[in-house]
Design an enzyme around this catalytic site. Sequence first.
Site, PDB file in Angstrom:
ATOM      1  N   GLU A 145      21.770   7.701  20.794  1.00  0.00           N
ATOM      2  CA  GLU A 145      22.058   7.877  19.363  1.00  0.00           C
ATOM      3  C   GLU A 145      22.443   6.583  18.652  1.00  0.00           C
ATOM      4  O   GLU A 145      22.071   6.366  17.501  1.00  0.00           O
ATOM      5  CB  GLU A 145      23.183   8.910  19.179  1.00  0.00           C
ATOM      6  CG  GLU A 145      22.757  10.345  19.413  1.00  0.00           C
ATOM      7  CD  GLU A 145      22.886  10.783  20.863  1.00  0.00           C
ATOM      8  OE1 GLU A 145      23.009   9.920  21.749  1.00  0.00           O
ATOM      9  OE2 GLU A 145      22.878  12.008  21.113  1.00  0.00           O
TER      10      GLU A 145
ATOM     11  N   GLY B  55      20.623  14.849  22.011  1.00  0.00           N
ATOM     12  CA  GLY B  55      20.909  16.282  22.027  1.00  0.00           C
ATOM     13  C   GLY B  55      20.329  16.959  23.259  1.00  0.00           C
ATOM     14  O   GLY B  55      20.847  17.986  23.703  1.00  0.00           O
TER      15      GLY B  55
ATOM     16  N   GLU C 255      22.833  16.609  25.789  1.00  0.00           N
ATOM     17  CA  GLU C 255      23.998  17.434  25.400  1.00  0.00           C
ATOM     18  C   GLU C 255      23.748  18.915  25.713  1.00  0.00           C
ATOM     19  O   GLU C 255      24.644  19.615  26.180  1.00  0.00           O
ATOM     20  CB  GLU C 255      24.298  17.218  23.917  1.00  0.00           C
ATOM     21  CG  GLU C 255      24.832  15.808  23.670  1.00  0.00           C
ATOM     22  CD  GLU C 255      24.945  15.455  22.197  1.00  0.00           C
ATOM     23  OE1 GLU C 255      23.930  15.563  21.486  1.00  0.00           O
ATOM     24  OE2 GLU C 255      26.038  15.073  21.768  1.00  0.00           O
TER      25      GLU C 255
ATOM     26  N   ALA D 182      17.660  15.516  19.184  1.00  0.00           N
ATOM     27  CA  ALA D 182      17.541  16.179  17.887  1.00  0.00           C
ATOM     28  C   ALA D 182      16.238  15.740  17.238  1.00  0.00           C
ATOM     29  O   ALA D 182      15.680  14.699  17.588  1.00  0.00           O
ATOM     30  CB  ALA D 182      18.720  15.770  17.017  1.00  0.00           C
TER      31      ALA D 182
END
Length: 706
Positions: free
Chosen positions: A132, A109, A112, A63
Amino acid sequence: MPELVRYTVQDDVAIVTIDNPPVNALSPGVPEGIDAGVARAAADRAVKAVVLIGAGSTFIAGADIKVFGTIPNRDVSVDRSHRVHALLRRIEDCPKPVVCAIHGTALGGGLEFAMACHYRVAVPGAKVGQPEVLLGIIPGAGGTQRLPRLCGVATAVELCTLGQHIGAKRALAEGIVDHIVEGDLLAGAIAFALAKAAAGEVRKVREQEAKIADYGVAAAAIEAARASLKKTARGAHAPFAAIDAIAAGVQGGFDAGSAREIEIFADCVLSAESRNLIRLFFAEREAAKVPGVPKETATLEIRTAAVVGAGTMGGGIAMNYANAGIPVLLKESDQAALDRGLATIRKNYDNSAAKGKMTPEQVERVMSLIHPALTYEGFDQVDIVVEAVFENLDLKKSVFADLGRVTKPDCILASNTSTLDIDQFAHSSGRPASVIGHHFFSPANVMKLMEIVRGRESSNQTIATSLKLSKKLNKVGVVVGNCFGFVANRMLAYYMREAYLLLEEGASVPQIDKVMTGFGMPVGPFGMQDIAGIDVGARIRQYLRTIGATRAEGPESPVPDWLYEMGRYGQKTGAGWYRYEAGSRTPIPDPLIEELALKAAAERGIDRQPVADDEILSRIMVALANEGANVLEEHIAIRAGDIDVIYAYGFGYPRHRGGPMAYADSLGLTQVLAKVSEYRARLGDHWRPAPLLDRLAAEGNSFYGE
Ligand code: 3H9
């Protein structure tokens, strides 16, 4: 505006390319672009499969971290997460095979998104991870659910709680990656995708239950991780939160787990822990930017190095060079000292090999890069010399005079001094532009910090080369100004002063250490002294007395010097602030210290009284912040963030607390100033508020200016 996500078709395969330099972060527009690309491919009759790939040097590094600071409340976080989860489900529900092609890193992310694809292929050098927790959050886009379904609970818990990246080879073995592409990644991914299309195969990770089906195995892995984190997390919350989200999905299924992940993520992203860790992430990158040293400054190539002094520090520094593949001459003045130094290096490497961190071949390779020397022969060829002799001004000055003569004109001359005046070495060398401090922290082969001390005449080239070199040596380089102790040790003197004085006032050594480890420090001030060596500090104090100076303002406790005179240097002599059984590093409280504290208190006319834990923490932290303010005001540190990076990497200051300056900001500088004033009234004038602290508090401002 350049397109963040491109759609092209090659060999009947849709190529969805993310192009958001420098790291293809999932900034606004990127997830939407991927979503649209996959939808278009699904509807495109000419297309049989989809490849998702990153442009530039990497796949998606996660992210966009800057965006987390813009989340105003829980509801917004939950709403955004629901939308990302739904988006990933749409990718996963694509009827045509979606293959993710990974090079560089697929982190957070990024992984992911990769796991929402049906298959993952990677180049051998690729890395994947869920880092994270290092930002105080948990994977928020289904990572806590899809990862265990790919690799099992134990590995998922490991990745999500430690935050480390793993290489493609292990990712393949764990089932996270399906295939390694040896040649061209895009071509390999297209071929893989076409084969899956021909076989009519799509595999939705969210439906894979086999790896988590054995509830007993999963529960045992979860409990083992929780137990181990209790010992290692040092007060951080996010790793436990990540386990909770994984556990929810194992017990309740993918949908229930996803819902729980969304809730837990919202709590984490708004936490102080996350704010502190994200600030530290950017502070670390900001530290590489030095005002007045342009980004384009030409740097020297460091191909060969030399270290003068094969003691603990010199040996550790030589190991850093060898680890980076740089041949290094290691010079001592006599054969016995050289042999001892080399034997210690070998022992350290052998220990790494015994722990499985290195192969015997790797040990031999790095050892072969360290060339023992008793003279300056060969020094005319090297690109850098690091001086790491005994901490004595005259000795170091004479080494620099030698180095000025024996090295080539553009060779960088670095000193590993932890306290002394770089400008004096610069003067002795006759080549001040090339002289700089490279202050490593003990053990130098382990600790990641390198204080880069700029002298009055250090050239921009010398500074820029040092910064670049620090990265190559796998260190975090922070440029600091020249003063006694620079940033790390100058501030540490105030931390230690308070610890010593609290002891005299009535606190005990184990109590003070426990308060500080309870706060999250890896070791308390006294335990740390026992590791570093009480003799080191004593010799520095001896030197300072010869020039009429002290390390910190205020009363100087005699107790550390008494220990030194008794030969109690710490762990290496079996006794210091604690006692140690032969061969053990477990500290045993020693009643003798209480006697010494009583004697010192009597000499200062103090009636020893119990001291509350709160007082201990506050005195030590406020002393650090006040001196930190002086360090900033004098431009010894460029930014508050630099100080915090130094404390995180030099002393293991708990990262989730942000660092001494961020911690002071979190208390509020008005509150910090009030404490300084209270201590001044109660304890004496050495508790003068730093002018910067005074000013910022009056303005309602903070060290970070946020
Ligand atoms: C996440 O993904 C949450 C999800 O679960 C939820 C999804 C919805 N964002 O480090 P470098 C910048 S959390 C914004 O010097 P390197 C960095 O600031 C995220 N910016 O390069 C720097 O900018 P500048 C999980 C980022 O080659 C420049 O890029 N991911 C981001 O030494 C170069 O960075 C992570 O935690 C980002 N995500 O190392 C990965 N990443 O030049 C964080 C980098 O202006 N990133 N920047 O100073 C890293 O670990 C390293 O940057 C990486 C490259 C290994 C990728």
